[in-house]
Design an enzyme around this catalytic site. Structure first.
Site, PDB file in Angstrom:
ATOM      1  N   CYS A 107       0.656  -1.251  -0.014  1.00  0.00           N
ATOM      2  CA  CYS A 107      -0.062  -0.145  -0.013  1.00  0.00           C
ATOM      3  C   CYS A 107       0.953   1.295   0.129  1.00  0.00           C
ATOM      4  CB  CYS A 107      -0.817   0.093   1.121  1.00  0.00           C
ATOM      5  SG  CYS A 107      -2.200  -1.364   1.196  1.00  0.00           S
ATOM      6  N   HIS A 117      -3.923   7.078   1.366  1.00  0.00           N
ATOM      7  CA  HIS A 117      -3.995   5.701   0.666  1.00  0.00           C
ATOM      8  C   HIS A 117      -5.467   5.177   0.958  1.00  0.00           C
ATOM      9  CE1 HIS A 117      -4.002   1.578  -0.260  1.00  0.00           C
ATOM     10  NE2 HIS A 117      -3.932   1.221   0.951  1.00  0.00           N
ATOM     11  N   ASN A 162      -9.999  -0.902  -1.990  1.00  0.00           N
ATOM     12  CA  ASN A 162      -8.598  -0.711  -1.591  1.00  0.00           C
ATOM     13  C   ASN A 162      -7.719  -1.302  -2.705  1.00  0.00           C
ATOM     14  OD1 ASN A 162      -5.820  -0.935  -1.078  1.00  0.00           O
ATOM     15  ND2 ASN A 162      -6.141  -1.506   1.334  1.00  0.00           N
TER      16      ASN A 162
HETATM   17  N1  COA Z   1     -18.956  -9.542   6.742  1.00  0.00           N
HETATM   18  C1  COA Z   1     -19.607  -9.654   7.828  1.00  0.00           C
HETATM   19  N2  COA Z   1     -18.877  -9.847   8.898  1.00  0.00           N
HETATM   20  C2  COA Z   1     -17.600  -9.984   9.013  1.00  0.00           C
HETATM   21  C3  COA Z   1     -16.900  -9.703   7.666  1.00  0.00           C
HETATM   22  C4  COA Z   1     -17.539  -9.586   6.561  1.00  0.00           C
HETATM   23  N3  COA Z   1     -16.910  -9.224   5.273  1.00  0.00           N
HETATM   24  N4  COA Z   1     -15.538  -9.774   8.097  1.00  0.00           N
HETATM   25  C5  COA Z   1     -15.474 -10.179   9.420  1.00  0.00           C
HETATM   26  N5  COA Z   1     -16.706 -10.253  10.039  1.00  0.00           N
HETATM   27  C6  COA Z   1     -17.198 -10.221  11.350  1.00  0.00           C
HETATM   28  C7  COA Z   1     -16.057 -11.179  12.128  1.00  0.00           C
HETATM   29  O1  COA Z   1     -16.143 -12.679  11.838  1.00  0.00           O
HETATM   30  C8  COA Z   1     -16.451 -10.648  13.433  1.00  0.00           C
HETATM   31  O2  COA Z   1     -17.603 -11.540  14.009  1.00  0.00           O
HETATM   32  P1  COA Z   1     -17.656 -11.780  15.648  1.00  0.00           P
HETATM   33  O3  COA Z   1     -17.737 -10.588  16.372  1.00  0.00           O
HETATM   34  O4  COA Z   1     -19.000 -12.583  15.558  1.00  0.00           O
HETATM   35  O5  COA Z   1     -16.432 -12.628  15.820  1.00  0.00           O
HETATM   36  C9  COA Z   1     -16.854  -9.177  13.410  1.00  0.00           C
HETATM   37  O6  COA Z   1     -17.340  -9.300  12.008  1.00  0.00           O
HETATM   38  C10 COA Z   1     -15.790  -8.160  13.661  1.00  0.00           C
HETATM   39  O7  COA Z   1     -14.550  -8.484  12.840  1.00  0.00           O
HETATM   40  P2  COA Z   1     -13.522  -7.640  13.128  1.00  0.00           P
HETATM   41  O8  COA Z   1     -12.453  -8.245  12.226  1.00  0.00           O
HETATM   42  O9  COA Z   1     -13.121  -7.174  14.557  1.00  0.00           O
HETATM   43  O10 COA Z   1     -14.110  -6.287  12.525  1.00  0.00           O
HETATM   44  P3  COA Z   1     -13.421  -4.872  12.513  1.00  0.00           P
HETATM   45  O11 COA Z   1     -14.357  -3.775  12.947  1.00  0.00           O
HETATM   46  O12 COA Z   1     -11.853  -4.678  12.795  1.00  0.00           O
HETATM   47  O13 COA Z   1     -13.221  -4.650  10.896  1.00  0.00           O
HETATM   48  C11 COA Z   1     -11.853  -4.617   9.149  1.00  0.00           C
HETATM   49  C12 COA Z   1     -12.820  -5.636   9.794  1.00  0.00           C
HETATM   50  C13 COA Z   1     -11.078  -5.519   8.052  1.00  0.00           C
HETATM   51  C14 COA Z   1     -12.860  -3.770   8.296  1.00  0.00           C
HETATM   52  C15 COA Z   1     -11.004  -3.416   9.749  1.00  0.00           C
HETATM   53  O14 COA Z   1     -10.186  -4.071  10.898  1.00  0.00           O
HETATM   54  C16 COA Z   1     -10.111  -2.927   8.765  1.00  0.00           C
HETATM   55  O15 COA Z   1     -10.363  -1.956   7.934  1.00  0.00           O
HETATM   56  N6  COA Z   1      -8.728  -2.866   9.284  1.00  0.00           N
HETATM   57  C17 COA Z   1      -7.806  -2.415   8.405  1.00  0.00           C
HETATM   58  C18 COA Z   1      -7.587  -3.115   7.143  1.00  0.00           C
HETATM   59  C19 COA Z   1      -6.917  -2.376   6.019  1.00  0.00           C
HETATM   60  O16 COA Z   1      -6.901  -1.040   6.198  1.00  0.00           O
HETATM   61  N7  COA Z   1      -6.085  -3.055   5.239  1.00  0.00           N
HETATM   62  C20 COA Z   1      -5.344  -2.813   4.445  1.00  0.00           C
HETATM   63  C21 COA Z   1      -4.129  -1.801   4.891  1.00  0.00           C
HETATM   64  S1  COA Z   1      -3.285  -0.718   3.906  1.00  0.00           S
END
Ligand code: COA
Length: 333
Positions: free
Chosen positions: A114, A260, A290
């Protein structure tokens, strides 16, 4: 001192739009969940075998070269940033040189995910400032879609990523506009928090074939989303302040911040921390997801098309991603 400025910008995204509702049918997710957590409404996923990472980069480059108003044979060097190259080797940069049918200039591949576009811009800036080259093509292109796990197991990662390409021509500046500074960082202790592990030399093909416990995992990206998020918001803010301090500027002096496009919530958090207005921050993750190394040049082109930048404006670019790596660039437009 010679300065380098962005003289042309272009992008290309595949036609195929994949809406959140399309993902609902594949992987036990919902439009509401994706929108609330990431801001993404749709993304582009390549749907034909003819498009490759280098070809999308070529289309973006042709548009950037035309925007710069130069002949393609005036390009002195190519820097191609991608985490999804056409081949394990050679790099996509040489394929771009072949596609463009230009003279035998150097072609360098950069693998900083990224942050790749800003790392590449920083390298190009040094070459131009040293007087070695006059026009450098800096490209970010990604095809994520083929490598994503589209089953419910992959939903935490796969909903985020989209395909696309962006390119700029960086040229020796003929006025006072140009790159003021770039700042680059890495913290390898978190390398596996966002990674694509196999196949590579740690899990080389002979080991994989011989491993009785091989279960097919590790061939699509893994991400500790929460941890990535927490680190991203800290590093984005730090590296933007580092850039501002270097030029004795304040957040208020930023005319436009293009972060980004990792997650709309990350961008909004940074906006709040820096007390920036909506007009000072550009986001288009809603449409493209992304696109890793391509996200900044795509957003830059759209921002320019919407007249968000005027001569003399201060443009700030910032990125964070796998590695971990993070970076910023401050540019006088
Ligand atoms: N749809 C529905 N539910 C989902 C899911 C999806 N696509 N992905 C995960 N979940 C669920 C999980 O299983 C979890 O369920 P549980 O509470 O029953 O265990 C719940 O949603 C929360 O998951 P979590 O991973 O803690 O969610 P979050 O709030 O952290 O959001 C991201 C997940 C990935 C959106 C977030 O962490 C994020 O954006 N992180 C940065 C990612 C990023 O920028 N990456 C690139 C770097 S450049």
């Amino acid at each position: 001192m010679i300065r380098s400025k962005i003289s042309g910008v272009g992008y290309y995204v595949p036609d195929n739009i994949v809406k959140n509702s399309d993902l609902e049918e594949m992987m036990n997710t919902s439009d509401q969940w994706i929108k609330e957590r990431t801001g993404i409404e749709e993304r582009r996923w390549v749907d034909n075998d003819k498009l490759s990472t280098s070809l999308m980069g070529t289309y973006a480059s042709e548009s950037a070269i035309s925007d710069a108003g130069i002949d393609k044979n005036e390009i002195d060097f190519i820097i191609f940033s991608t985490l999804s190259p056409d081949y394990y080797f050679p790099g996509s940069g040489v394929l771009l040189q072949r596609n463009l049918k230009i003279k035998e200039v150097g072609a360098l591949d950069v693998r900083n995910q990224c942050s790749g576009f800003i790392y590449s811009l920083s390298i190009a800036d040094q070459y131009i400032k040293s007087g070695m080259y006059k026009n450098i093509l800096v490209v970010g292109s990604e095809i994520h879609s083929g490598g994503l796990d589209k089953t419910p197991r992959g939903r935490g990662v796969s909903v985020i990523f989209g395909d696309g390409a962006g390119a700029v021509v960086l040229s020796a500046s003929d006025d006072d506009s140009g790159i003021l500074s770039t700042h680059l960082h890495s913290e390898g202790k978190y390398a596996e928090e966002l990674a694509l592990i196999k196949p590579a030399t740690t899990f080389w093909i002979d080991k994989i074939i011989d491993d009785e416990n091989e279960d097919g995992t590790g061939y699509s990206p893994v991400m500790n989303g929460n941890f990535v998020f927490k680190n991203a918001v800290i590093r984005f803010e730090e590296v933007i302040y580092e850039a501002l301090k270097h030029s004795s500027l304040k957040p208020d002096d930023i005319s436009l911040l293009i972060p980004h496009q990792a997650n709309l919530r990350i961008s909004q958090y940074i906006q709040k921390r820096l007390k920036l207005s909506n007009s000072q921050v550009y986001n288009n993750i809603m449409k493209y997801g992304n696109t890793t190394a391509a996200s900044i040049p795509i957003a830059l082109k759209e921002a320019l098309d919407e007249n968000k930048l005027n001569k003399g404006d201060i443009l700030c670019l910032a990125a964070f991603g796998s590695g971990f790596t993070w970076a910023s660039a401050l540019i006088k437009w």
